[in-house]
Design an enzyme around this catalytic site. Structure first.
Site, PDB file in Angstrom:
ATOM      1  N   LYS A 263      23.836  23.205  24.673  1.00  9.67           N
ATOM      2  CA  LYS A 263      23.933  21.795  25.091  1.00  9.67           C
ATOM      3  C   LYS A 263      25.008  21.622  26.162  1.00  9.67           C
ATOM      4  CE  LYS A 263      24.939  20.764  20.877  1.00  9.67           C
ATOM      5  NZ  LYS A 263      25.219  20.188  19.544  1.00  9.67           N
TER       6      LYS A 263
ATOM      7  N   THR B 188      29.379   7.961  22.543  1.00  6.81           N
ATOM      8  CA  THR B 188      28.628   9.223  22.459  1.00  6.81           C
ATOM      9  C   THR B 188      28.932   9.969  21.156  1.00  6.81           C
ATOM     10  OG1 THR B 188      30.400  10.322  23.664  1.00  6.81           O
ATOM     11  CG2 THR B 188      28.517   9.576  24.972  1.00  6.81           C
TER      12      THR B 188
ATOM     13  N   GLY C 218      28.369  11.616  17.855  1.00  7.60           N
ATOM     14  CA  GLY C 218      27.186  12.077  17.125  1.00  7.60           C
ATOM     15  C   GLY C 218      26.017  12.496  18.000  1.00  7.60           C
ATOM     16  N   THR C 219      26.263  12.703  19.297  1.00  9.02           N
ATOM     17  CA  THR C 219      25.158  13.113  20.185  1.00  9.02           C
ATOM     18  C   THR C 219      24.535  14.437  19.716  1.00  9.02           C
ATOM     19  OG1 THR C 219      26.811  14.089  21.627  1.00  9.02           O
ATOM     20  CG2 THR C 219      25.885  11.995  22.334  1.00  9.02           C
ATOM     21  N   GLY C 220      25.395  15.383  19.335  1.00 10.02           N
ATOM     22  CA  GLY C 220      24.919  16.720  18.959  1.00 10.02           C
ATOM     23  C   GLY C 220      24.057  16.673  17.708  1.00 10.02           C
ATOM     24  N   CYS C 221      24.516  15.930  16.698  1.00 16.68           N
ATOM     25  CA  CYS C 221      23.767  15.826  15.427  1.00 16.68           C
ATOM     26  C   CYS C 221      22.413  15.175  15.691  1.00 16.68           C
ATOM     27  CB  CYS C 221      24.515  14.957  14.414  1.00 16.68           C
ATOM     28  SG  CYS C 221      26.203  15.441  14.111  1.00 16.68           S
TER      29      CYS C 221
HETATM   30  N1  LIG Z   1      27.272  11.650  29.212  1.00 14.64           N
HETATM   31  C1  LIG Z   1      26.064  12.172  28.989  1.00 14.64           C
HETATM   32  N2  LIG Z   1      25.000  11.844  29.758  1.00 14.64           N
HETATM   33  C2  LIG Z   1      23.771  12.357  29.518  1.00 14.64           C
HETATM   34  N3  LIG Z   1      23.511  13.236  28.528  1.00 14.64           N
HETATM   35  C3  LIG Z   1      24.529  13.638  27.740  1.00 14.64           C
HETATM   36  C4  LIG Z   1      25.857  13.118  27.915  1.00 14.64           C
HETATM   37  N4  LIG Z   1      26.666  13.666  26.961  1.00 14.64           N
HETATM   38  C5  LIG Z   1      25.875  14.480  26.226  1.00 14.64           C
HETATM   39  N5  LIG Z   1      24.597  14.492  26.692  1.00 14.64           N
HETATM   40  C6  LIG Z   1      23.456  15.231  26.112  1.00 14.64           C
HETATM   41  O1  LIG Z   1      23.488  14.998  24.702  1.00 14.64           O
HETATM   42  C7  LIG Z   1      23.073  16.156  23.977  1.00 14.64           C
HETATM   43  C8  LIG Z   1      24.183  16.578  23.039  1.00 14.64           C
HETATM   44  O2  LIG Z   1      25.130  17.360  23.757  1.00 14.64           O
HETATM   45  P1  LIG Z   1      26.673  17.479  23.476  1.00 14.64           P
HETATM   46  O3  LIG Z   1      27.147  18.662  24.231  1.00 14.64           O
HETATM   47  O4  LIG Z   1      27.334  16.157  23.725  1.00 14.64           O
HETATM   48  O5  LIG Z   1      26.700  17.740  21.903  1.00 14.64           O
HETATM   49  P2  LIG Z   1      27.951  17.798  20.920  1.00 14.64           P
HETATM   50  O6  LIG Z   1      29.207  18.056  21.674  1.00 14.64           O
HETATM   51  O7  LIG Z   1      27.579  18.751  19.845  1.00 14.64           O
HETATM   52  O8  LIG Z   1      28.000  16.319  20.341  1.00 14.64           O
HETATM   53  P3  LIG Z   1      29.005  15.687  19.232  1.00 14.64           P
HETATM   54  O9  LIG Z   1      29.976  16.734  18.813  1.00 14.64           O
HETATM   55  O10 LIG Z   1      29.603  14.493  19.938  1.00 14.64           O
HETATM   56  O11 LIG Z   1      28.088  15.260  18.137  1.00 14.64           O
HETATM   57  C9  LIG Z   1      22.713  17.179  25.063  1.00 14.64           C
HETATM   58  O12 LIG Z   1      21.329  17.071  25.363  1.00 14.64           O
HETATM   59  C10 LIG Z   1      23.570  16.745  26.263  1.00 14.64           C
HETATM   60  O13 LIG Z   1      23.054  17.205  27.492  1.00 14.64           O
HETATM   61  C1  LIG Z   2      30.165  14.776   9.237  1.00 12.11           C
HETATM   62  C2  LIG Z   2      30.186  15.105  10.680  1.00 12.11           C
HETATM   63  N1  LIG Z   2      29.315  16.028  11.147  1.00 12.11           N
HETATM   64  C3  LIG Z   2      29.299  16.357  12.462  1.00 12.11           C
HETATM   65  C4  LIG Z   2      30.188  15.771  13.343  1.00 12.11           C
HETATM   66  C5  LIG Z   2      30.185  16.160  14.811  1.00 12.11           C
HETATM   67  O1  LIG Z   2      29.758  15.126  15.610  1.00 12.11           O
HETATM   68  C6  LIG Z   2      31.076  14.791  12.829  1.00 12.11           C
HETATM   69  N2  LIG Z   2      31.966  14.152  13.626  1.00 12.11           N
HETATM   70  N3  LIG Z   2      31.048  14.492  11.494  1.00 12.11           N
END
Ligand SMILES: Nc1ncnc2c1ncn2[C@@H]1O[C@H](COP(=O)(O)OP(=O)(O)OP(=O)(O)O)[C@@H](O)[C@H]1O
Ligand SMILES: Cc1ncc(CO)c(N)n1
Length: 265
Positions: free
Chosen positions: A176, A207, A209-212
């Site tokens: 990601k 943003t 929770g984007t990853g989850c």
């Molecule tokens: N500012 C942004 N604009 C557009 N897309 C984004 C942006 N930030 C994240 N993304 C997209 O969101 C998705 C999640 O990526 P990200 O790298 O933010 O995950 P993460 O760090 O595990 O998230 P988190 O830890 O906040 O839950 C990917 O598809 C990434 O490209």
């Molecule tokens: C419980 C939990 N899982 C995952 C993340 C990462 O976004 C968070 N902040 N909290």
């Protein structure tokens, strides 16, 4: 009628934007029934993680058995896994119930810097869980921690990193690019096919929770029968809309809008 199902093995985020709560909201939006096995409770909000209360490995096992012995699942998705012991229990469940599709989001630390997986847990993730993983979705800081390499500067660096992560044993890597310094570029790599999923970076504060959310959208689409690349493509569209219409909730890094993708159709 068969109802697609995912089992989310993750931590609870009291703030509602990440963890189990993000998984449930995402799968509901995408028409998938979600079950859960909670690894830890977090006292958390848009400002950060205040406290973590891990569930015992015995109780995690009880939740997994309760769900898998009765309801079953099409896909198992993991988020915060706490420790090596919790990872062992998850791997045992994958083997015992012959779960074929496993989406692993390696939640190592929260954006605000709290550890959500301990040191031995990182080793167990690499050695035990990744060889059982179908789709692995690290962010850039997690990828660097696992590979011990330098920060990617170019898209070519991102591609190299995805190929390196593939060596840990997952069937597919989706690196990601939320933390990249240019566009939001994600790299899909399955051992032969290497694809970039690119969206313009949006300047947003909400943003959390984007990853989850992204990983559960992938899991939900896999559960519905999509092939992996199509599942990832849809998840990218889902998270892009969720970020575009992020919710101004709380005083810090607010949640994404899980309803935005469906509303935009
Ligand atoms: N500012 C942004 N604009 C557009 N897309 C984004 C942006 N930030 C994240 N993304 C997209 O969101 C998705 C999640 O990526 P990200 O790298 O933010 O995950 P993460 O760090 O595990 O998230 P988190 O830890 O906040 O839950 C990917 O598809 C990434 O490209
Ligand atoms: C419980 C939990 N899982 C995952 C993340 C990462 O976004 C968070 N902040 N909290």
């Amino acid at each position: 009628m068969t109802i697609p199902k995912i089992l989310s093995v993750a931590g609870s985020d009291s703030g509602g934007g990440a963890g189990i709560q993000a998984d449930i909201k995402t799968s509901q939006e995408l028409g998938v029934f979600s079950t859960t096995a909670i690894t830890a409770l977090t006292a958390q909000n848009t400002m950060g993680v205040q406290e973590v209360f891990p569930v015992s490995t015995e109780f995690l096992k009880a939740q997994l058995e309760a769900v898998l012995s009765d309801i079953g699942t099409d896909v198992l998705k993991t988020g915060m896994l706490v420790s090596e012991g919790h990872i062992q229990v998850v791997c045992d469940a994958i083997d015992t119930y012959s779960i074929k599709r496993v989406v692993v989001d390696p939640v190592i630390a929260s954006t605000s810097g709290s550890d959500l997986l301990n040191e031995a847990g990182v080793k167990a993730l690499k050695e035990m869980l990744l060889p059982r993983t179908t789709i692995f979705t690290p962010n850039i800081p997690e990828a660097l921690r696992l590979t011990e390499t330098h920060e990617p500067v170019t898209v070519a660096d991102l591609k190299k990193l995805a190929v390196q992560l593939y060596q840990f044993g997952p069937t597919i890597v989706v690196l990601k690019g939320g933390h990249f310094n240019g566009d939001a570029v994600d790299v899909f790599y399955d051992g032969s096919r290497l694809e970039l999923l690119t969206e313009e970076r949006m300047q947003r504060t909400n943003t959390h929770g984007t990853g989850c959310t992204f990983a559960s959208a992938i899991a939900a689409e896999l559960a519905k029968g999509s092939i992996p690349f199509e599942a990832v493509k849809l998840a990218k569209a889902f998270i892009t809309e969720a970020i575009r219409y992020g919710l101004p909730i709380g005083k810090g890094n607010g949640p994404t809008n899980h309803a935005a993708y469906k509303q935009s159709r």
